[in-house]
Design an enzyme around this catalytic site. Sequence first.
Site, PDB file in Angstrom:
ATOM      1  N   ASN A   9      -4.184 -63.867 -43.417  1.00 34.28           N
ATOM      2  CA  ASN A   9      -5.065 -63.060 -44.263  1.00 34.28           C
ATOM      3  C   ASN A   9      -4.183 -62.050 -44.989  1.00 34.28           C
ATOM      4  O   ASN A   9      -3.741 -61.072 -44.398  1.00 34.28           O
ATOM      5  CB  ASN A   9      -6.093 -62.358 -43.365  1.00 34.28           C
ATOM      6  CG  ASN A   9      -6.951 -61.370 -44.124  1.00 34.28           C
ATOM      7  OD1 ASN A   9      -6.910 -61.304 -45.354  1.00 34.28           O
ATOM      8  ND2 ASN A   9      -7.738 -60.584 -43.392  1.00 34.28           N
ATOM      9  N   LYS A  11      -4.897 -59.991 -47.253  1.00 34.47           N
ATOM     10  CA  LYS A  11      -5.588 -58.739 -47.625  1.00 34.47           C
ATOM     11  C   LYS A  11      -5.222 -58.338 -49.053  1.00 34.47           C
ATOM     12  O   LYS A  11      -5.050 -59.211 -49.893  1.00 34.47           O
ATOM     13  CB  LYS A  11      -5.268 -57.642 -46.605  1.00 34.47           C
ATOM     14  CG  LYS A  11      -5.612 -58.094 -45.178  1.00 34.47           C
ATOM     15  CD  LYS A  11      -5.593 -56.986 -44.157  1.00 34.47           C
ATOM     16  CE  LYS A  11      -5.924 -57.584 -42.791  1.00 34.47           C
ATOM     17  NZ  LYS A  11      -6.009 -56.576 -41.732  1.00 34.47           N
ATOM     18  N   HIS A  95     -15.182 -60.124 -42.260  1.00 43.26           N
ATOM     19  CA  HIS A  95     -14.026 -59.401 -41.712  1.00 43.26           C
ATOM     20  C   HIS A  95     -14.425 -57.961 -41.400  1.00 43.26           C
ATOM     21  O   HIS A  95     -15.216 -57.365 -42.128  1.00 43.26           O
ATOM     22  CB  HIS A  95     -12.863 -59.436 -42.711  1.00 43.26           C
ATOM     23  CG  HIS A  95     -11.586 -58.943 -42.111  1.00 43.26           C
ATOM     24  ND1 HIS A  95     -11.301 -57.606 -41.992  1.00 43.26           N
ATOM     25  CD2 HIS A  95     -10.548 -59.600 -41.560  1.00 43.26           C
ATOM     26  CE1 HIS A  95     -10.127 -57.473 -41.392  1.00 43.26           C
ATOM     27  NE2 HIS A  95      -9.648 -58.666 -41.122  1.00 43.26           N
ATOM     28  N   GLU A  97     -12.997 -55.231 -41.829  1.00 44.57           N
ATOM     29  CA  GLU A  97     -12.757 -54.254 -42.897  1.00 44.57           C
ATOM     30  C   GLU A  97     -13.933 -54.236 -43.868  1.00 44.57           C
ATOM     31  O   GLU A  97     -14.312 -53.188 -44.386  1.00 44.57           O
ATOM     32  CB  GLU A  97     -11.427 -54.564 -43.605  1.00 44.57           C
ATOM     33  CG  GLU A  97     -10.249 -54.092 -42.755  1.00 44.57           C
ATOM     34  CD  GLU A  97      -8.970 -54.892 -42.916  1.00 44.57           C
ATOM     35  OE1 GLU A  97      -8.813 -55.604 -43.928  1.00 44.57           O
ATOM     36  OE2 GLU A  97      -8.120 -54.815 -42.006  1.00 44.57           O
ATOM     37  N   GLU A 167     -11.798 -60.774 -33.541  1.00 46.96           N
ATOM     38  CA  GLU A 167     -10.817 -59.756 -33.911  1.00 46.96           C
ATOM     39  C   GLU A 167     -11.288 -58.386 -33.441  1.00 46.96           C
ATOM     40  O   GLU A 167     -12.071 -57.726 -34.132  1.00 46.96           O
ATOM     41  CB  GLU A 167     -10.630 -59.718 -35.433  1.00 46.96           C
ATOM     42  CG  GLU A 167     -10.161 -61.019 -36.032  1.00 46.96           C
ATOM     43  CD  GLU A 167      -9.531 -60.794 -37.396  1.00 46.96           C
ATOM     44  OE1 GLU A 167      -8.341 -61.097 -37.545  1.00 46.96           O
ATOM     45  OE2 GLU A 167     -10.214 -60.280 -38.295  1.00 46.96           O
ATOM     46  N   GLY A 173      -4.163 -54.315 -37.263  1.00 45.29           N
ATOM     47  CA  GLY A 173      -3.231 -53.475 -38.004  1.00 45.29           C
ATOM     48  C   GLY A 173      -2.699 -52.296 -37.202  1.00 45.29           C
ATOM     49  O   GLY A 173      -2.073 -51.396 -37.755  1.00 45.29           O
ATOM     50  N   SER A 213      -3.105 -57.881 -34.691  1.00 42.35           N
ATOM     51  CA  SER A 213      -1.681 -57.668 -34.385  1.00 42.35           C
ATOM     52  C   SER A 213      -1.018 -58.872 -33.707  1.00 42.35           C
ATOM     53  O   SER A 213      -0.229 -58.697 -32.779  1.00 42.35           O
ATOM     54  CB  SER A 213      -1.491 -56.400 -33.552  1.00 42.35           C
ATOM     55  OG  SER A 213      -1.979 -55.273 -34.263  1.00 42.35           O
TER      56      SER A 213
HETATM   57  P1  PGA Z   1      -3.292 -57.765 -38.344  1.00 40.40           P
HETATM   58  O1  PGA Z   1      -4.669 -58.151 -39.135  1.00 40.40           O
HETATM   59  O2  PGA Z   1      -2.668 -59.054 -37.911  1.00 40.40           O
HETATM   60  O3  PGA Z   1      -2.481 -57.022 -39.346  1.00 40.40           O
HETATM   61  O4  PGA Z   1      -3.701 -56.923 -37.184  1.00 40.40           O
HETATM   62  C1  PGA Z   1      -5.503 -59.155 -38.637  1.00 40.40           C
HETATM   63  C2  PGA Z   1      -6.719 -59.290 -39.533  1.00 40.40           C
HETATM   64  O5  PGA Z   1      -7.218 -58.283 -40.022  1.00 40.40           O
HETATM   65  O6  PGA Z   1      -7.192 -60.422 -39.760  1.00 40.40           O
END
Ligand code: PGA
Length: 252
Positions: A9, A11, A95, A97, A167, A173, A213
Site C-alpha cells: 500500500n 499510500k 483502510h 486511515e 490491521e 506506521g 509495520s
Molecule cells: P505500515 O502500513 O506497514 O507502514 O505499518 C500498513 C498499512 O497501513 O497498510
Amino acid sequence: MRKPMIAGNWKLHKTLTETKELAARLADELADIDTIDIVIAPVFTSLTTAAEAIKGSAVKLAAQNCYPEETGAFTGEVSPSLLKDAGCEYVIIGHSERRQLLDETDLFINRKLLKTLDAGLQPIFCIGETLQERESDQMLEVLTEQVKGGLANLTAEQMENVVIAYEPVWAIGTGKTATDEQAQEAHSFIRGLLQGLFSQEVALATRILYGGSVKPNNVDGLMAMDDIDGALVGGASLKAEDFIRLVRFQKP
Ligand code: PGA
C-alpha cells in the site's frame, strides 16, 4: 490451499517517475514467483503508469480506494469499473486511515465492497482495532462489528473474491508490530466469524492478511502462523529491496 498474498500500500507516496521505476524493478526481480500473489497499490494518478510497467509480469495492481457508484454527479470520485479499466484487479477498502481521517463507516464500506465485486474486482477489506479499544477489552466486539457490517449482504460465492486485511491501528506506521501470537489470535477469531456468517468452507478458503509495520525482520515469523495468509504493507513496500524480501519470506 490459500495462496499467500503480499500487497504494498503505497499510500500518498511516489511521483510518476518513481512509480515507473519501482514497479518495473519489482516486475523484473519477482518474475520467477508464481506461488504468491504480489500486489502494489499506487495513488490514482499513477495507476496507468504502474499498469504499463508491470504488464505481463507477476505483479498485480490495486487501487487504494473507490466510490460505490458507477458514474454520475460524484465530483472527485472514482468508480470500481474505471479502476478495472485502468488495469486494477484489486481495491483496498476500509483502510483505517480512511475510517479515521475521512469518517468512513461500516455501511459505506459495505456499499463499496458490493460495487467492487459487481465490477469484477477483488476487494482487500481492512479491519482492525485501535489501542484504546484493545486496552479496554473491546477488540473482539469491534472486529465483529467491522466484519459483520462490512460483509453484510455478501454471498458465499462473492466471498471467494474477498481478501481480508487485519490491521491493528496501533501497529500501522508505528514500528510496533503485533506479536506473531497476537496476530494469529485475531486472525483465528476473524476466521471463526466467517464460519458463523457464511460456512466453514468460506472460513477456510478466505485469505486473511496481517498489516501493521510488517518488515523484512518480522515477516517470516508472522507468515509462519496458521491463519496468516499474507501481508498488507505500507512503509516497507516503498523500497524495492524491502518489498522483494517480504515477497520472498522464508518458510520455517
Ligand atoms: P505500515 O502500513 O506497514 O507502514 O505499518 C500498513 C498499512 O497501513 O497498510
